[in-house]
Design a protein around this motif. Structure first.
Motif, short mmCIF file in Angstrom:
data_model
loop_
_atom_site.label_atom_id
_atom_site.label_comp_id
_atom_site.label_asym_id
_atom_site.label_seq_id
_atom_site.Cartn_x
_atom_site.Cartn_y
_atom_site.Cartn_z
N TYR A 1 35.27 36.35 32.59
CA TYR A 1 35.49 37.65 33.24
C TYR A 1 34.27 38.57 33.05
N HIS B 1 49.03 46.67 39.57
CA HIS B 1 48.14 46.59 40.73
C HIS B 1 48.51 47.67 41.76
N ASP C 1 31.66 40.20 35.69
CA ASP C 1 31.50 41.65 35.81
C ASP C 1 30.05 42.08 35.64
N GLN D 1 42.45 47.25 29.56
CA GLN D 1 41.13 46.64 29.74
C GLN D 1 39.99 47.57 29.31
N HIS E 1 38.23 43.38 44.02
CA HIS E 1 37.60 42.38 43.15
C HIS E 1 38.68 41.36 42.75
N ASP F 1 36.13 50.02 42.72
CA ASP F 1 36.66 48.67 42.50
C ASP F 1 38.11 48.87 42.11
N ASN G 1 45.18 39.09 41.22
CA ASN G 1 44.68 37.74 41.01
C ASN G 1 45.40 36.78 41.93
N SER H 1 42.52 44.84 43.21
CA SER H 1 42.01 43.65 42.55
C SER H 1 43.06 42.76 41.86
N1 ARG Z 1 41.77 41.04 38.46
C1 ARG Z 1 41.83 41.96 37.36
C2 ARG Z 1 43.28 42.12 36.90
O1 ARG Z 1 44.20 41.82 37.62
C3 ARG Z 1 41.28 43.32 37.70
C4 ARG Z 1 39.83 43.33 38.11
C5 ARG Z 1 39.21 44.67 37.94
N2 ARG Z 1 37.83 44.72 38.34
C6 ARG Z 1 36.81 44.24 37.67
N3 ARG Z 1 35.61 44.33 38.18
N4 ARG Z 1 36.96 43.68 36.48
O2 ARG Z 1 43.51 42.57 35.80
#
Ligand code: ARG
Length: 592
Positions: free
Chosen positions: A322, A148, A326, A350, A174, A134, A139, A137
């Motif tokens: 979120y 990213h 997940d 994260q 994702h 994954d 946004n 990802s």
């Molecule tokens: N969209 C999230 C971001 O930009 C990252 C996602 C990562 N993947 C997940 N399964 N949470 O921070």
């Protein structure tokens, strides 16, 4: 019929470990499941070392075993080692280390075999059948920032290493395509473009600016805010017009993201947050039935041992977040996609989120308690990209760095360097373009991958495009030079592979041969620990060891008695270097 891979015995280290396993069974028959501890040592006593004697001694002493201290255990391990053509000699040193000197003949034969059968025969044995990576990802409608970019580059390399090990990899993007921000975006779209379906990317222009403008409108006008909140409800309720507007906005973002992926040569399959939305209620209900979900300040939460804040799975307004997504995605990946290893690549910020939701999954019995068994979930965290000022990387005018601009600049700069080297007169325009891309994009990727991913690194074009030091430019040029040695010899290398004989007579040849043979275990280590920098270090060392060999007058290649053998060694180096580039997502160049 056995395929080539079936007869493959695993990495050099794994093959030695198998021999020591046999010896340990004979040496200490009463000790079950003793893992052989074998490590490369590159010391003057040998190439590899088995370190079991000391630990074993403390386990067996006083139990009537026929030994008098660790050196005697070491000696027995050595004596019980099955004979193998791999090993030239063996000795016991100090408190019981068993040192192994590999056979030069065997080494040379193994390298030649790889040349004939292909580098894929050196792939590590797969740890699992199916994995999810994954990564990337971004946004929707929000910035796709350098974080990213890191996720995209690191995730792609991990996926490539697993794929090389014959793992089926589901490369998952994702994307953040669900959430309350869409209410505001949709309302703003309706307002700006009453015929919203005609609103193309060009009409909307910059989606990030669009996001900003709609946020301003949201904060300034309560009536708009009200409509935006309604829009979320209508979207989530599946109302057609709202779904279409949402899809429209996602599509514009997707086109933007795609441009970056295309430049980087990265392939991803989008399964965004919205995909898992229908699964959330069922998954939460199942966790609830297990008694894991509790009430806390109006929200529904899961408590995790050792952490004082709980994991919120249903917000106090009844909405999902979120973490709920997940959890549903993990459930889906384990049960529907049958993945045994699920790898998430995001910034270290994260880490707590992942830590908590992995622990929740363990409480639910989805994942085993320990971290060494499968199915397994791993968070691959990485540090920040910094600017020259030591602060988060930004460019002069824009708040965030546009990734496409970065890649463009890397290409422009490496093109200028090629022109400066006089390639403008020698090469076709097309050759210049493709080389500039390979070098420029390769430099950006390598500068990121060569550091331990957890550390922050400073983005610096001059450094990453330097043709000296540990950079992609240096390595790509080194590879091109090896190719030119082979070309200059005028020999048909394909013919030599089968008709010639590779020997490792000189120490510098043997050192190079040993390093080549260690390729499989390095990939395995980089893969198990999810650390691409291990492969970068290997590649850089390979090129240094090659230089030492090539610049030694005693190892003259073209025109020497040993020309055929040395050309084969050059070819093997080029083949291994190319595989490293491939795993790092870097396009090799063949001339400079
Ligand atoms: N969209 C999230 C971001 O930009 C990252 C996602 C990562 N993947 C997940 N399964 N949470 O921070």
């Amino acid at each position: 019929m056995a395929t080539e891979h079936d007869e493959y015995m695993g990495s050099l280290k794994a093959q030695l470990a198998k021999l020591f396993e046999v010896s340990l069974k004979v040496t200490v028959p009463n000790e079950l499941d003793v893992e052989p501890l074998v490590a490369a040592c590159n010391g003057k006593f040998g190439d590899y070392q088995c370190n079991n004697a000391m630990g074993l001694w403390s386990k067996i002493k006083g139990k009537g075993a026929p030994f008098r201290g660790p050196p005697a255990v070491g000696k027995a391990i050595k004596n019980n080692l099955p004979t193998s053509e791999m090993i030239e000699s063996c000795s016991v040193a100090g408190p019981g280390f068993v040192n192994v000197v590999l056979s030069k003949n065997w080494m040379a034969k193994s390298i030649q075999k790889m040349l004939i059968e292909g580098i894929d025969t050196w792939a590590p044995l797969p740890p699992v059948k199916t994995a999810v990576v994954d990564f990337s990802s971004p946004n929707i409608a929000k910035e796709m920032h350098v974080g990213h970019l890191r996720s995209t580059i690191i995730g792609d390399t991990l996926a490539r290493m697993l794929e090389f090990s014959k793992v089926k990899v589901l490369r998952r993007n994702h994307v953040g395509d669900w959430g309350t921000q869409f209410g505001m975006l949709i309302e703003f779209l309706f307002e700006k473009f009453p015929n919203f379906e005609d609103a193309t990317e060009t009409a909307i222009g910059d989606l990030q600016a669009f996001y900003k403008a709609s946020k301003q409108r949201f904060d300034a006008d309560p009536a708009f805010k009200e409509r935006a909140q309604q829009a979320v409800v209508r979207l989530q309720g599946g109302e057609d017009k709202y779904r279409r507007a949402w899809a429209q906005i996602c599509q514009i973002s997707r086109t933007e993201f795609h441009k970056v992926y295309q430049r980087l040569g990265v392939h991803l399959e989008e399964k965004g947050e919205s995909f898992y939305n229908p699964y959330i209620p069922g998954v939460i209900e199942a966790l609830n039935k297990q008694g894991l979900v509790e009430e806390s300040q109006g929200a529904r939460v899961i408590f995790i041992e050792g952490i004082n804040i709980p994991l919120i799975v249903v917000k106090s307004d009844g909405g999902f977040n979120y973490a709920s997504t997940d959890l549903a995605a993990l459930w889906y990946r384990l049960n529907e996609e049958k993945a045994e290893w699920i790898i998430y690549v995001t910034d270290v910020g994260q880490q707590q989120h992942f830590d908590m939701f992995f622990k929740a999954a363990k409480r639910a019995g989805w994942l085993p308690q320990g971290d060494s068994s499968y199915p397994k979930a791993s968070h691959v965290g990485f540090g920040l990209v910094l600017g020259e000022d030591g602060k988060r990387f930004r460019t002069r005018n824009t708040e965030v760095v546009r990734l496409v601009d970065l890649l463009d600049e890397a290409k422009v700069r490496s093109k200028a360097a090629l022109i400066e080297r006089g390639k403008g007169e020698e090469w076709t325009e097309e050759e210049i373009e493709s080389t500039a891309e390979a070098v420029g994009y390769g430099a950006v990727k390598y500068a990121d991958l060569k550091n331990n991913r957890l550390t922050n690194y400073t983005f610096n074009f001059d450094q990453m495009l330097n043709d000296k030091g540990n950079t992609a430019v240096y390595l790509l040029y080194a590879h091109a030079r090896i190719c030119s040695i082979i070309r200059r010899s005028g020999k048909d290398i394909e013919e030599l592979k089968n008709k010639g004989t590779l020997v490792l007579g000189h120490k510098d040849e043997r050192d190079l041969g040993l390093h080549l043979l260690q390729f499989a275990e390095v990939v395995e280590e980089a893969c198990t620990n999810l650390l691409p920098n291990i492969l970068c270090d290997y590649l850089y060392n390979l090129s240094e060891i090659f230089s030492k060999f090539y610049s030694n007058p005693e190892c003259k290649v073209i025109g020497s008695d040993m020309e055929t053998s040395r050309l084969l060694l050059c070819e093997a180096t080029a083949v291994v270097m190319r595989k490293c580039f491939d795993l790092l997502g870097i396009t090799p160049i063949y001339k400079i």
